[in-house]
Design a protein around this motif. Structure first.
Motif, mmCIF file in Angstrom:
data_model
loop_
_atom_site.group_PDB
_atom_site.id
_atom_site.type_symbol
_atom_site.label_atom_id
_atom_site.label_comp_id
_atom_site.label_asym_id
_atom_site.label_seq_id
_atom_site.Cartn_x
_atom_site.Cartn_y
_atom_site.Cartn_z
ATOM 1 N N GLU A 44 21.307 46.959 -29.870
ATOM 2 C CA GLU A 44 22.275 47.679 -30.710
ATOM 3 C C GLU A 44 21.975 49.176 -30.715
ATOM 4 O O GLU A 44 22.896 49.997 -30.648
ATOM 5 N N TYR A 45 20.697 49.516 -30.784
ATOM 6 C CA TYR A 45 20.308 50.930 -30.784
ATOM 7 C C TYR A 45 20.702 51.581 -29.458
ATOM 8 O O TYR A 45 21.214 52.699 -29.435
ATOM 9 N N ARG A 46 20.485 50.882 -28.367
ATOM 10 C CA ARG A 46 20.850 51.415 -27.049
ATOM 11 C C ARG A 46 22.345 51.672 -26.976
ATOM 12 O O ARG A 46 22.808 52.719 -26.515
ATOM 13 N N HIS A 47 23.110 50.685 -27.418
ATOM 14 C CA HIS A 47 24.568 50.818 -27.389
ATOM 15 C C HIS A 47 25.021 51.994 -28.263
ATOM 16 O O HIS A 47 25.874 52.800 -27.851
ATOM 17 N N SER A 48 24.443 52.081 -29.452
ATOM 18 C CA SER A 48 24.788 53.166 -30.373
ATOM 19 C C SER A 48 24.423 54.529 -29.772
ATOM 20 O O SER A 48 25.222 55.472 -29.818
ATOM 21 N N TYR A 49 23.227 54.628 -29.208
ATOM 22 C CA TYR A 49 22.772 55.899 -28.641
ATOM 23 C C TYR A 49 23.643 56.287 -27.452
ATOM 24 O O TYR A 49 24.023 57.459 -27.298
ATOM 25 N N GLN A 50 24.001 55.303 -26.638
ATOM 26 C CA GLN A 50 24.835 55.585 -25.473
ATOM 27 C C GLN A 50 26.236 56.038 -25.927
ATOM 28 O O GLN A 50 26.796 56.975 -25.352
ATOM 29 N N SER A 51 26.762 55.404 -26.960
ATOM 30 C CA SER A 51 28.091 55.798 -27.478
ATOM 31 C C SER A 51 28.065 57.218 -28.024
ATOM 32 O O SER A 51 28.981 58.017 -27.754
ATOM 33 N N ARG A 52 27.007 57.559 -28.798
ATOM 34 C CA ARG A 52 26.891 58.915 -29.341
ATOM 35 C C ARG A 52 26.771 59.931 -28.212
ATOM 36 O O ARG A 52 27.344 61.024 -28.267
ATOM 37 N N PHE A 53 26.019 59.570 -27.172
ATOM 38 C CA PHE A 53 25.861 60.493 -26.040
ATOM 39 C C PHE A 53 27.187 60.691 -25.314
ATOM 40 O O PHE A 53 27.538 61.817 -24.943
ATOM 41 N N GLN A 54 27.931 59.615 -25.131
ATOM 42 C CA GLN A 54 29.225 59.731 -24.462
ATOM 43 C C GLN A 54 30.186 60.598 -25.268
ATOM 44 O O GLN A 54 30.943 61.394 -24.690
ATOM 45 N N ASP A 55 30.140 60.446 -26.590
ATOM 46 C CA ASP A 55 30.983 61.307 -27.439
ATOM 47 C C ASP A 55 30.568 62.767 -27.285
ATOM 48 O O ASP A 55 31.431 63.665 -27.190
ATOM 49 N N ALA A 56 29.269 63.013 -27.268
ATOM 50 C CA ALA A 56 28.768 64.384 -27.113
ATOM 51 C C ALA A 56 29.099 64.913 -25.723
ATOM 52 O O ALA A 56 29.389 66.109 -25.548
ATOM 53 N N ALA A 57 29.066 64.056 -24.716
ATOM 54 C CA ALA A 57 29.322 64.483 -23.333
ATOM 55 C C ALA A 57 30.768 64.912 -23.147
ATOM 56 O O ALA A 57 31.064 65.746 -22.278
ATOM 57 N N LYS A 58 31.674 64.392 -23.956
ATOM 58 C CA LYS A 58 33.084 64.788 -23.854
ATOM 59 C C LYS A 58 33.262 66.271 -24.168
ATOM 60 O O LYS A 58 34.162 66.924 -23.633
ATOM 61 N N ASN A 59 32.397 66.750 -25.051
ATOM 62 C CA ASN A 59 32.451 68.170 -25.419
ATOM 63 C C ASN A 59 31.626 69.025 -24.472
ATOM 64 O O ASN A 59 31.591 70.242 -24.611
ATOM 65 N N GLY A 60 30.917 68.380 -23.576
ATOM 66 C CA GLY A 60 30.095 69.084 -22.611
ATOM 67 C C GLY A 60 28.647 69.158 -23.061
ATOM 68 O O GLY A 60 28.354 69.445 -24.211
ATOM 69 N N ILE A 61 27.743 68.856 -22.124
ATOM 70 C CA ILE A 61 26.306 68.936 -22.394
ATOM 71 C C ILE A 61 25.642 69.671 -21.246
ATOM 72 O O ILE A 61 26.163 69.709 -20.131
ATOM 73 N N ASP A 62 24.507 70.233 -21.545
ATOM 74 C CA ASP A 62 23.809 70.964 -20.483
ATOM 75 C C ASP A 62 22.870 70.018 -19.735
ATOM 76 O O ASP A 62 22.705 68.839 -20.089
ATOM 77 N N HIS A 63 22.258 70.557 -18.727
ATOM 78 C CA HIS A 63 21.389 69.789 -17.833
ATOM 79 C C HIS A 63 20.188 69.187 -18.571
ATOM 80 O O HIS A 63 19.796 68.046 -18.317
ATOM 81 N N ILE A 64 19.581 69.909 -19.472
ATOM 82 C CA ILE A 64 18.395 69.434 -20.200
ATOM 83 C C ILE A 64 18.759 68.266 -21.111
ATOM 84 O O ILE A 64 18.025 67.283 -21.184
ATOM 85 N N GLU A 65 19.917 68.384 -21.787
ATOM 86 C CA GLU A 65 20.345 67.266 -22.634
ATOM 87 C C GLU A 65 20.576 66.010 -21.791
ATOM 88 O O GLU A 65 20.256 64.893 -22.207
#
Length: 153
Positions: A44-65
Motif C-alpha cells: 500500500e505504501y509503494r502504491h501510495s508513494y508511486q501515485s504521489r510521485f506521478q501526481d508531482a511528475a505531472k507538474n514537472g520534476i527535476d533530475h535529482i527528484e
C-alpha cells in the motif's frame, strides 16, 4: 485395576505434546498473519508513494527528484521482496506446524483408543470374575440346601 501406568504415562505425554503443538501452531499462525499484514502495508505504501510521485511528475520534476524516486522505489521493492520471502517462510512454518499438530492429535487419539480398549477388556474380565463368584456362591447355597433336604428326609 485401572489403565496400566505405562499407558497412562503415554496418554499424559501425548496430551502434553499435543497441547504444546497447538500452542506452537497458534504462534506460527500469528507470525504468518503479521508477516502478511506487513507485506500489505509495504504494498500500500509503494502504491501510495508511486501515485504521489506521478501526481508531482505531472507538474514537472527535476533530475535529482527522479533519481531519489528511483532509488527509494528500488529500496522499497527490495523490502517488499524480502517481506514476500518472510511470508512464504511463515506460511511454510505454519503448514509444518499444522502437520505436526495433526500427528500429535493422531497419536493422542491412538492412545485414547488403546486406553478405551484396555478398559473395556478389564471391565469384561471383572464382570466374568463377578459372574463366576456369583455362580459359585449360588452353587454353594444350592449344595447346602440340598444337603439339608437330604438330611431332613
Amino acid at each position: 485395576m485401572s489403565v496400566k501406568p505405562s499407558l497412562s504415562m503415554l496418554l499424559d505425554f501425548a496430551q502434553k505434546e499435543s497441547d504444546i503443538s497447538a500452542k506452537k501452531l497458534g504462534q506460527l499462525a500469528s507470525q504468518q498473519q503479521e508477516a502478511t499484514e506487513k507485506l500489505h502495508i509495504l504494498l500500500e505504501y509503494r502504491h501510495s508513494y508511486q501515485s504521489r510521485f506521478q501526481d508531482a511528475a505531472k507538474n514537472g520534476i527535476d533530475h535529482i527528484e527522479w533519481l531519489n524516486f528511483i532509488t527509494f522505489m528500488n529500496k522499497l521493492d527490495a523490502a517488499i521482496t524480502e517481506q514476500r520471502n518472510s511470508v512464504s517462510t511463515a506460511l511454510a512454518n505454519r503448514e509444518a506446524g499444522g502437520k505436526e499438530f495433526q500427528n500429535c492429535q493422531r497419536k493422542l487419539k491412538s492412545y485414547n483408543t488403546l486406553s478405551k480398549r484396555y478398559l473395556e477388556i478389564e471391565t469384561q474380565q471383572k464382570m466374568k470374575h463377578e459372574q463366576k463368584e456369583q455362580d459359585e456362591f449360588a452353587s454353594h447355597i444350592d449344595f447346602h440346601q440340598n444337603t439339608k433336604r437330604l438330611q431332613n428326609t
